[in-house]
Each structure stands twice: as structure tokens, then as C-alpha cells.
Design a protein around this motif. Structure first.
Motif: not given
Length: 269
Positions: A198-211
Motif C-alpha cells: 500500500d505504501i508503494i502504491n501511494q508513491n505512484l501517480d493516482k491510477s488503478s493501472m500498473y504493470g
């Protein structure tokens, strides 16, 4: 990154109409047609949705002399071969672009690059990637168990906190959107707790997409390379992840091991 070329390559002739519709501005129609024809005849897709380009068309697509193709391939660490991957081609194009002194010639290089992204982002390529991801979905589910067993993991590999085996996740290090051949490599990932995820998620641009390092989406989702680079510029590979680890004071020892494995043992994938 070296990809293993599929035995079956798929022609992109059905994309010809779309390619011809791209606005080329005031560029020479002769050169534009030459570049478009080279893409239509010399580019293929494999079953993973990766673009492959025939060697014989590289000089046209990169707007360089035939005798310089091998020179530029050597600059990006590639031997002469019948095909090169689209990712390697973009690397080659970047070097050619920087070495090109005239703005006009650079415009043709940009146009060629635009057509590459049109192909890689096409519905045809997306469908191929979706089908491939779906076909290996079950194998991807086994990565967590395989890595934990192989390395006797009992703690979060980044935070060193006790591992919650029930909710812990296998998270890829290098983006599988950019490096699809690393999807089933247990060494291209770390076992982390959901909280770390979840912490890593917070360091990405807001989007439901990631690969890449975070995989919260199903196997049907296939972000394009361009989308991945633009939207997820913060974390794409091990270099970005280790910077985040330093910032969060997480474990970084995995980095040396990962570089040794991925760069050496997996370079022939």
C-alpha cells in the motif's frame, strides 16, 4: 533487456489504414510513405504483444544509412540479428535522435517513433497481451509460494517486519508491462506485506493501472508501454524502488542480489 523472440510472428497489415491516417504535418510525403511502408512491412507482433522489427528496415525507420545500423546497434549492446524488439528499437532511436544535428531529420525520427507507439498501443497488441496474461495467470499465482519456499522467507523483504503469510504478496520489481518476459521469474520480485504494498502504491501517480512493482489488477489489464512510462514515472524498475527504500529506510540488500541475477542470469531471456 533481451527478449526471446516468439516462433510465431503476426503481421500488422490490418493496421495499415490506421497508420496512413496519422497526421504527418508538412513532412515530405515521399519520406513519410517510406517510413509508413517500412513499419507495415517490417514490423510484427508476437503472442505477448511485443513489437519486433526486421533488421532490413531499421535504416529507414531510424533515418540512418544502412552501413551505420550495426554501429548504432553496438552502442545499445545488441548484436546483428534478423529482428530487434520494439523496446530496443526505441533505445536505438533515442541515440540516433541525439546524434542527429538537423531539426528536420529529427521530425522524421519523431514520426517513426509515433508510429511505433501507435502499433504497441493498438487494440491488436492489447488483445494479444491480454490473452497472454490470461494464459499465464495461474502460473503467476504460484510465484509467491515458490519464492517463499526457495528462499525460506519469513519476513517482509523490504521492511523486515514479520511476514503475514496469509496477506503477503509477490510484487514484481521490473515492470511486466515493459518487461513481459520477466513475469514468471521469481527473482524479479519480492515478498512483501500488504501494508508495504500500500505504501508503494501511494508513491505512484493516482491510477488503478500498473504493470510493475505493484500488481493490484487482474491478468486482463495490459497497460501500454507509453502509458506505463508517462503515468508511472516514479517507480518503473529496481533503480526507482531502491531509491524509495532508502527514503523509507527499508532494506536495500536485495538490490545487489537482484542486479546480479537479472542483469546476468536473465539477460538471455
Amino acid at each position: 533487456m533481451k527478449y526471446e523472440i516468439s516462433k510465431t510472428l503476426i503481421k500488422i497489415n490490418d493496421l495499415e489504414y490506421t497508420i496512413r491516417q496519422i497526421n504527418s504535418g508538412d513532412l515530405s510525403k515521399t519520406w513519410v510513405n517510406s517510413i509508413e511502408n517500412a513499419w507495415i512491412k517490417g514490423a510484427f507482433l508476437d503472442k505477448k504483444g511485443i513489437v519486433w522489427i526486421k533488421y532490413r528496415y531499421l535504416h529507414i525507420l531510424a533515418r540512418i544509412k544502412k552501413e551505420l545500423v550495426n554501429y548504432y546497434l553496438a552502442l545499445i549492446g545488441l548484436p546483428t540479428s534478423e529482428y530487434i524488439s520494439g523496446t530496443d528499437f526505441i533505445n536505438l532511436l533515442s541515440i540516433v535522435f541525439d546524434a542527429t544535428p538537423t531539426f528536420r531529420k529529427r521530425d522524421y525520427i519523431r514520426y517513426s517513433e509515433k508510429l511505433y507507439y501507435l502499433i504497441i498501443d493498438s487494440d491488436k497488441a492489447e488483445v494479444l497481451r491480454a490473452r497472454y496474461y490470461e494464459s499465464i495467470a495461474e502460473e503467476r499465482k504460484k510465484l509467491k509460494k515458490r519464492r517463499i519456499k526457495e528462499h525460506s522467507i519469513t519476513v517482509d523483504e523490504l521492511t523486515r517486519a514479520p511476514l503475514n503469510l496469509k496477506t503477503a504478496e509477490f510484487s514484481h520489481i521490473r515492470s511486466v508491462a515493459i518487461y513481459p518476459d520477466l513475469q514468471l521469474e521469481e527473482d524479479n520480485g519480492l515478498i512483501i506485506n500488504k501494508e508495504t504494498h500500500d505504501i508503494i502504491n501511494q508513491n505512484l501517480d493516482k491510477s488503478s493501472m500498473y504493470g510493475g512493482i505493484v500488481e493490484g489488477v487482474g491478468p486482463r489489464y495490459c497497460p501500454s508501454i507509453e502509458d506505463k512510462i508517462v503515468r508511472f514515472k516514479d517507480i518503473q524498475d529496481e533503480e526507482d524502488l531502491v531509491r524509495l527504500c532508502v527514503q523509507k529506510r527499508w532494506e536495500t540488500g536485495w538490490f545487489v542480489y537482484y542486479k546480479k541475477i537479472i542483469e546476468k542470469d536473465l539477460e538471455n531471456i
